[in-house]
Scaffold this motif. Structure first.
Motif, PDB file in Angstrom:
ATOM      1  N   LEU A  73      17.072  51.531-103.719  1.00  0.00           N
ATOM      2  CA  LEU A  73      17.527  52.894-103.429  1.00  0.00           C
ATOM      3  C   LEU A  73      18.916  53.179-104.011  1.00  0.00           C
ATOM      4  CD1 LEU A  73      16.420  55.252-101.848  1.00  0.00           C
ATOM      5  CD2 LEU A  73      17.792  54.495 -99.919  1.00  0.00           C
ATOM      6  N   LEU A 110      22.712  58.298 -98.108  1.00  0.00           N
ATOM      7  CA  LEU A 110      23.029  59.707 -97.860  1.00  0.00           C
ATOM      8  C   LEU A 110      23.367  59.923 -96.388  1.00  0.00           C
ATOM      9  CD1 LEU A 110      20.044  61.252 -99.861  1.00  0.00           C
ATOM     10  CD2 LEU A 110      22.432  61.271-100.562  1.00  0.00           C
ATOM     11  N   ARG A 163      15.263  61.740 -92.433  1.00  0.00           N
ATOM     12  CA  ARG A 163      14.640  60.508 -92.948  1.00  0.00           C
ATOM     13  C   ARG A 163      15.585  59.666 -93.805  1.00  0.00           C
ATOM     14  NH1 ARG A 163      13.357  61.105 -98.377  1.00  0.00           N
ATOM     15  NH2 ARG A 163      13.545  63.257 -99.062  1.00  0.00           N
ATOM     16  N   GLY A 170      14.039  46.971 -96.654  1.00  0.00           N
ATOM     17  CA  GLY A 170      13.092  48.027 -97.038  1.00  0.00           C
ATOM     18  C   GLY A 170      13.480  48.729 -98.327  1.00  0.00           C
ATOM     19  N   VAL A 171      13.427  50.067 -98.302  1.00  0.00           N
ATOM     20  CA  VAL A 171      13.704  50.840 -99.519  1.00  0.00           C
ATOM     21  C   VAL A 171      15.149  50.632 -99.988  1.00  0.00           C
ATOM     22  CG1 VAL A 171      13.683  53.164-100.526  1.00  0.00           C
ATOM     23  CG2 VAL A 171      11.964  52.532 -98.876  1.00  0.00           C
ATOM     24  N   VAL A 203       7.595  42.818 -95.354  1.00  0.00           N
ATOM     25  CA  VAL A 203       6.509  42.547 -96.294  1.00  0.00           C
ATOM     26  C   VAL A 203       7.078  41.952 -97.578  1.00  0.00           C
ATOM     27  CG1 VAL A 203       4.684  43.637 -97.620  1.00  0.00           C
ATOM     28  CG2 VAL A 203       5.197  44.459 -95.317  1.00  0.00           C
ATOM     29  N   ASN A 204       8.285  42.398 -97.918  1.00  0.00           N
ATOM     30  CA  ASN A 204       8.878  41.974 -99.193  1.00  0.00           C
ATOM     31  C   ASN A 204       9.610  40.647 -99.050  1.00  0.00           C
ATOM     32  OD1 ASN A 204       8.273  44.587-100.418  1.00  0.00           O
ATOM     33  ND2 ASN A 204       9.715  45.311 -98.882  1.00  0.00           N
ATOM     34  N   GLY A 212      13.994  54.565 -87.769  1.00  0.00           N
ATOM     35  CA  GLY A 212      13.809  54.917 -89.185  1.00  0.00           C
ATOM     36  C   GLY A 212      13.031  56.205 -89.316  1.00  0.00           C
ATOM     37  N   ARG A 213      12.280  56.309 -90.421  1.00  0.00           N
ATOM     38  CA  ARG A 213      11.648  57.607 -90.700  1.00  0.00           C
ATOM     39  C   ARG A 213      10.403  57.886 -89.865  1.00  0.00           C
ATOM     40  NH1 ARG A 213       7.715  56.182 -94.642  1.00  0.00           N
ATOM     41  NH2 ARG A 213       8.266  54.226 -95.654  1.00  0.00           N
ATOM     42  N   GLY A 270       8.650  53.610-103.755  1.00  0.00           N
ATOM     43  CA  GLY A 270       9.296  54.095-102.522  1.00  0.00           C
ATOM     44  C   GLY A 270       8.472  55.210-101.888  1.00  0.00           C
ATOM     45  N   THR A 277      18.799  57.362 -95.170  1.00  0.00           N
ATOM     46  CA  THR A 277      19.203  56.090 -94.552  1.00  0.00           C
ATOM     47  C   THR A 277      20.449  56.193 -93.661  1.00  0.00           C
ATOM     48  OG1 THR A 277      20.379  55.485 -96.550  1.00  0.00           O
ATOM     49  CG2 THR A 277      18.151  54.694 -96.346  1.00  0.00           C
ATOM     50  N   VAL A 290       2.679  42.878 -90.468  1.00  0.00           N
ATOM     51  CA  VAL A 290       2.032  43.120 -89.174  1.00  0.00           C
ATOM     52  C   VAL A 290       0.682  43.749 -89.483  1.00  0.00           C
ATOM     53  CG1 VAL A 290       2.121  44.441 -87.029  1.00  0.00           C
ATOM     54  CG2 VAL A 290       4.216  43.465 -87.964  1.00  0.00           C
ATOM     55  N   CYS A 323      21.640  54.373-102.988  1.00  0.00           N
ATOM     56  CA  CYS A 323      22.492  55.486-102.564  1.00  0.00           C
ATOM     57  C   CYS A 323      22.234  55.758-101.082  1.00  0.00           C
ATOM     58  CB  CYS A 323      22.165  56.726-103.372  1.00  0.00           C
ATOM     59  SG  CYS A 323      22.932  58.213-102.723  1.00  0.00           S
ATOM     60  N   ASP A 340       3.335  51.798 -88.858  1.00  0.00           N
ATOM     61  CA  ASP A 340       2.112  50.960 -88.809  1.00  0.00           C
ATOM     62  C   ASP A 340       1.858  50.397 -87.416  1.00  0.00           C
ATOM     63  OD1 ASP A 340       1.957  51.397 -91.472  1.00  0.00           O
ATOM     64  OD2 ASP A 340       1.969  49.286 -92.085  1.00  0.00           O
ATOM     65  N   THR A 349       8.622  50.080 -89.389  1.00  0.00           N
ATOM     66  CA  THR A 349       7.861  49.901 -90.626  1.00  0.00           C
ATOM     67  C   THR A 349       7.929  51.119 -91.546  1.00  0.00           C
ATOM     68  OG1 THR A 349       5.859  50.755 -89.582  1.00  0.00           O
ATOM     69  CG2 THR A 349       6.184  48.361 -89.501  1.00  0.00           C
TER      70      THR A 349
HETATM   71  C1  LIG Z   1      12.253  57.235-103.920  1.00  0.00           C
HETATM   72  C2  LIG Z   1      13.075  57.451-102.722  1.00  0.00           C
HETATM   73  C3  LIG Z   1      14.378  57.854-102.853  1.00  0.00           C
HETATM   74  C4  LIG Z   1      15.165  58.045-101.743  1.00  0.00           C
HETATM   75  N1  LIG Z   1      16.469  58.367-101.910  1.00  0.00           N
HETATM   76  C5  LIG Z   1      17.315  58.252-100.860  1.00  0.00           C
HETATM   77  C6  LIG Z   1      18.712  58.251-101.069  1.00  0.00           C
HETATM   78  O1  LIG Z   1      19.191  58.399-102.177  1.00  0.00           O
HETATM   79  N2  LIG Z   1      19.503  58.052 -99.985  1.00  0.00           N
HETATM   80  C7  LIG Z   1      18.995  57.867 -98.731  1.00  0.00           C
HETATM   81  O2  LIG Z   1      19.780  57.665 -97.801  1.00  0.00           O
HETATM   82  N3  LIG Z   1      17.674  57.890 -98.510  1.00  0.00           N
HETATM   83  C8  LIG Z   1      16.816  58.057 -99.546  1.00  0.00           C
HETATM   84  N4  LIG Z   1      15.467  57.988 -99.347  1.00  0.00           N
HETATM   85  C9  LIG Z   1      14.930  57.905 -97.977  1.00  0.00           C
HETATM   86  C10 LIG Z   1      15.054  56.523 -97.403  1.00  0.00           C
HETATM   87  O3  LIG Z   1      14.932  55.516 -98.322  1.00  0.00           O
HETATM   88  C11 LIG Z   1      14.022  56.190 -96.344  1.00  0.00           C
HETATM   89  O4  LIG Z   1      13.627  57.275 -95.666  1.00  0.00           O
HETATM   90  C12 LIG Z   1      14.593  55.151 -95.433  1.00  0.00           C
HETATM   91  O5  LIG Z   1      14.679  53.971 -96.187  1.00  0.00           O
HETATM   92  C13 LIG Z   1      13.809  54.963 -94.201  1.00  0.00           C
HETATM   93  O6  LIG Z   1      14.082  53.675 -93.692  1.00  0.00           O
HETATM   94  P1  LIG Z   1      13.019  52.899 -92.868  1.00  0.00           P
HETATM   95  O7  LIG Z   1      13.691  51.656 -92.431  1.00  0.00           O
HETATM   96  O8  LIG Z   1      12.424  53.787 -91.855  1.00  0.00           O
HETATM   97  O9  LIG Z   1      11.817  52.569 -93.868  1.00  0.00           O
HETATM   98  P2  LIG Z   1      11.734  51.609 -95.098  1.00  0.00           P
HETATM   99  O10 LIG Z   1      13.009  51.596 -95.863  1.00  0.00           O
HETATM  100  O11 LIG Z   1      10.495  52.028 -95.822  1.00  0.00           O
HETATM  101  O12 LIG Z   1      11.570  50.153 -94.458  1.00  0.00           O
HETATM  102  C14 LIG Z   1      10.378  49.756 -93.828  1.00  0.00           C
HETATM  103  C15 LIG Z   1      10.339  48.231 -93.769  1.00  0.00           C
HETATM  104  O13 LIG Z   1       9.219  47.824 -93.024  1.00  0.00           O
HETATM  105  C16 LIG Z   1       8.461  46.889 -93.753  1.00  0.00           C
HETATM  106  N5  LIG Z   1       7.053  47.101 -93.396  1.00  0.00           N
HETATM  107  C17 LIG Z   1       6.277  48.178 -93.616  1.00  0.00           C
HETATM  108  N6  LIG Z   1       5.053  47.990 -93.102  1.00  0.00           N
HETATM  109  C18 LIG Z   1       5.072  46.767 -92.543  1.00  0.00           C
HETATM  110  C19 LIG Z   1       4.099  45.994 -91.840  1.00  0.00           C
HETATM  111  N7  LIG Z   1       2.874  46.450 -91.607  1.00  0.00           N
HETATM  112  N8  LIG Z   1       4.444  44.755 -91.426  1.00  0.00           N
HETATM  113  C20 LIG Z   1       5.679  44.260 -91.631  1.00  0.00           C
HETATM  114  N9  LIG Z   1       6.646  44.951 -92.270  1.00  0.00           N
HETATM  115  C21 LIG Z   1       6.330  46.194 -92.716  1.00  0.00           C
HETATM  116  C22 LIG Z   1       8.743  47.214 -95.209  1.00  0.00           C
HETATM  117  O14 LIG Z   1       8.500  46.086 -96.020  1.00  0.00           O
HETATM  118  C23 LIG Z   1      10.218  47.566 -95.126  1.00  0.00           C
HETATM  119  O15 LIG Z   1      10.989  46.406 -95.163  1.00  0.00           O
HETATM  120  C24 LIG Z   1      14.624  57.844-100.443  1.00  0.00           C
HETATM  121  C25 LIG Z   1      13.305  57.451-100.306  1.00  0.00           C
HETATM  122  C26 LIG Z   1      12.531  57.262-101.418  1.00  0.00           C
HETATM  123  C27 LIG Z   1      11.127  56.812-101.233  1.00  0.00           C
END
Ligand SMILES: Cc1cc2nc3c(=O)[nH]c(=O)nc-3n(C[C@H](O)[C@H](O)[C@H](O)COP(=O)(O)OP(=O)(O)OC[C@H]3O[C@@H](n4cnc5c(N)ncnc54)[C@H](O)[C@@H]3O)c2cc1C
Length: 553
Positions: free
Chosen positions: A186, A190, A508, A179-180, A173-174, A494-495, A417, A510, A251, A188, A288, A284
């Motif tokens: 982010l 973990l 959850r 993502g985050v 989307v970005n 992912g999460r 986030g 990274t 999506v 960091c 989603d 996602t």
């Molecule tokens: C504020 C905050 C602090 C955190 N601190 C830490 C930390 O210090 N260390 C750590 O390891 N983890 C940390 N976490 C947890 C971690 O960031 C997330 O749980 C992790 O990024 C999960 O990865 P992901 O790929 O599942 O989701 P995301 O990182 O959310 O990535 C999802 C991706 O999918 C895309 N997307 C979403 N919906 C759609 C759609 N409909 N169509 C197309 N694209 C879509 C988004 O744009 C994004 O690119 C933190 C989370 C938050 C919110």
């Protein structure tokens, strides 16, 4: 037992069949050797025999009396084999690769051209005329190589092979992938201990660019990174791996046929387009794709349904020395108290500062947007706006405090986030019992060490985060948690993988999201190759592959 006996019988039948086939191949060669060692007279009188009737080396004497002919013969054979095969392989694969690309403009015309030559042959006389009159290859070594460089049958076989190599596509989307990690600033990672594969590769590449910092207290579980370097790196890695990237694309729906997700519908500046795939992986975060496909899922706390808060990360400069790193809960709480003593209230009760790998810049996390629904556009919009207002007011107030005069907000994340979205139901759901008992699985894809980390669920909460008394023993994520139970070809990464509230609160992060993406990606290639469902991919095989890639299980 019956199954075992019948499989033994079929094994014996297969062995007998191949022994006969092998004999058919070996027999003529043995006969040739035998004849070469036989006396000419006995062959004329008795015909060919496998065991020579009268032994003679006459044939060898004849050949070696004038070895030039033999040497020339072998030279031609070796030259045409080595040169012909190499050039043919190169040209055939170049052509086959181009034909395997669905978006290649001349694909259908070229395919027709290749197929036509396979079905219709020009005949011997035109062939002879072409070679002698037009190509002038008569009596030249090239006549044995050039006409055979491209064989239509080989091109089609190789084209089919290339088509089986999965073409990956990622939408974000970005304006960046990650993502985050990237857009969410982010900074960091973990739970990296015991993580090989892609996680180690990314860490090594960032290290080489001086884009990481270990936690100052030598925390081997986590490291800090430069989000801008991360953006460039992950995009480069995607392109190098042949992934087609679509940024600014969302999506918005899926195409489903019963238990199969045929493709996704994406909206971006091109308008609305459908992208089809044999295997679809939902990365996602909020699940989603799975939700559009009608998969079942859970959300929130098992008793209250509340979800973890959202936060807006920011990067600042001008932090006084004594506040440059906070790691323990107490240090963060002390900072919270310090801020309050100066009349500054933050929504997050454990505000945090950590130094970035470059310059005197720091990552600042101060807010908690509680009660924000991940699936509500207005909730997310208002949470982002409120969080940005909070950053602005906190920094304005903090700049007035002695020692903080140089504080400057450099940037805030592109989006708030989201910590918690849907947990899609998979073939296996990780539970609180699994994580507290340190459960191990045969189809494990990695080992999770990270604690249960539940940020304030309620506005009345006085703590920043905690574990509700749930203590983790290192446990495995099983491959089955990455496979949606309701759709045959939908993977999860992912999460949004399958687990309960407490398990999600631990895996959850990274350092554990990356192996889920790598494992389901690998499983997808097997499913495509074997034309099977994701549930039919052998979890043990996935586990072994993850071990080979360096993941601790
Ligand atoms: C504020 C905050 C602090 C955190 N601190 C830490 C930390 O210090 N260390 C750590 O390891 N983890 C940390 N976490 C947890 C971690 O960031 C997330 O749980 C992790 O990024 C999960 O990865 P992901 O790929 O599942 O989701 P995301 O990182 O959310 O990535 C999802 C991706 O999918 C895309 N997307 C979403 N919906 C759609 C759609 N409909 N169509 C197309 N694209 C879509 C988004 O744009 C994004 O690119 C933190 C989370 C938050 C919110």
């Amino acid at each position: 037992m019956v199954g075992k006996r019948s499989s033994n019988a079929s094994q014996i039948a297969i062995n007998i069949f191949f022994i006969i086939v092998s004999i058919c191949f070996v027999y003529p060669i043995l006969l040739l050797i035998s004849i070469s060692l036989s006396d000419m007279g006995s062959i004329v009188t008795n015909g060919y025999r496998l065991i020579p009737e009268r032994f003679s080396l006459q044939a060898y004497r004849y050949v070696f009396a004038a070895p030039d002919r033999l040497i020339t013969g072998y030279k031609v054979t070796i030259l045409t084999t080595v040169l012909g095969t190499s050039i043919s392989l190169l040209i055939t694969s170049l052509l086959a690769y181009a034909l395997s690309k669905r978006d290649y403009v001349f694909r259908s015309k070229l395919s027709f051209f290749v197929l036509f030559t396979m079905l219709f042959n020009g005949g011997m006389v035109p062939w002879y005329m072409l070679i002698t009159n037009y190509l002038h290859l008569k009596n030249k070594i090239w006549v044995l190589i050039l006409p055979y460089l491209v064989n239509a049958w080989n091109v089609i076989m190789l084209r089919t092979f290339f088509q089986q190599i999965p073409q990956e596509m990622t939408e974000a989307v970005n304006g960046c992938v990650g993502g985050v990690w990237t857009a969410g600033l982010l900074s960091c990672i973990l739970d990296v201990e015991g993580k090989g594969g892609l996680m180690a590769e990314i860490k090594n590449k960032l290290d080489k660019e001086n884009a990481t910092t270990p936690r100052p207290r030598g925390h081997k579980y986590n490291f800090l990174y430069d989000a801008e370097k991360m953006k460039a790196l992950v995009e480069r890695m995607c392109l190098d791996a042949g992934v087609d990237i679509l940024l600014y694309s969302r999506v918005v729906d899926v195409i489903c046929e019963q238990k199969i997700v045929k493709g996704v519908i994406v909206e971006n500046v091109d308008g609305r387009k459908a992208y089809l795939g044999e295997i679809i992986i939902d990365c996602t975060g909020n699940g989603d794709v799975a939700a559009f496909a009608g998969c079942s899922f859970d959300i929130g706390h098992p008793e209250t349904g509340q979800m973890q808060p959202a936060s807006l990360q920011s990067i600042v400069v001008g932090v006084p020395k004594e506040f440059r790193f906070m790691e323990t809960y107490e240090e963060k709480r002390n900072f919270y108290t310090y801020l309050r003593e100066h009349g500054i209230e933050t929504t997050g009760k454990t505000p945090t500062i950590a130094q970035m790998p470059y310059g005197e810049t720091y990552i600042f996390t101060i807010n908690h947007e509680i009660g924000v629904r991940f699936d509500s556009a207005s909730d997310i919009s208002m949470a982002s706006i409120r969080a940005r207002q909070e950053l602005d007011s906190v920094f304005t107030a903090l700049k007035k405090v002695k020692g903080w005069e140089n504080l400057q907000l450099v940037k805030s994340a592109a989006h708030v986030g989201i910590r918690e979205g849907r947990r899609i139901n998979g073939l296996y759901k990780l539970t609180i019992q699994d994580i507290t008992n340190g459960r191990k699985f045969d189809d494990a894809i990695c080992l999770v060490r990270f604690a249960v980390d539940i940020h304030a669920l309620d506005k009345k909460a006085t703590h920043g985060y905690g574990n509700e008394g749930v203590l983790v023993k290192p446990y495995n994520i099983p491959y089955r948690s990455l496979v949606a139970i309701d759709k045959e070809n939908l993977g999860l990464a992912g999460r949004c993988i399958s687990g309960d509230f407490y398990a999600h609160a631990s895996y959850r992060v990274t350092g554990d999201s990356v192996p889920t993406e790598e494992a389901i990606g690998y499983a997808a290639t097997i499913a495509i190759k074997n034309k099977c469902k994701l549930s039919e991919v052998d979890g043990l095989l996935v586990s072994q592959e993850m071990k080979l890639r360096g993941y601790e299980i």
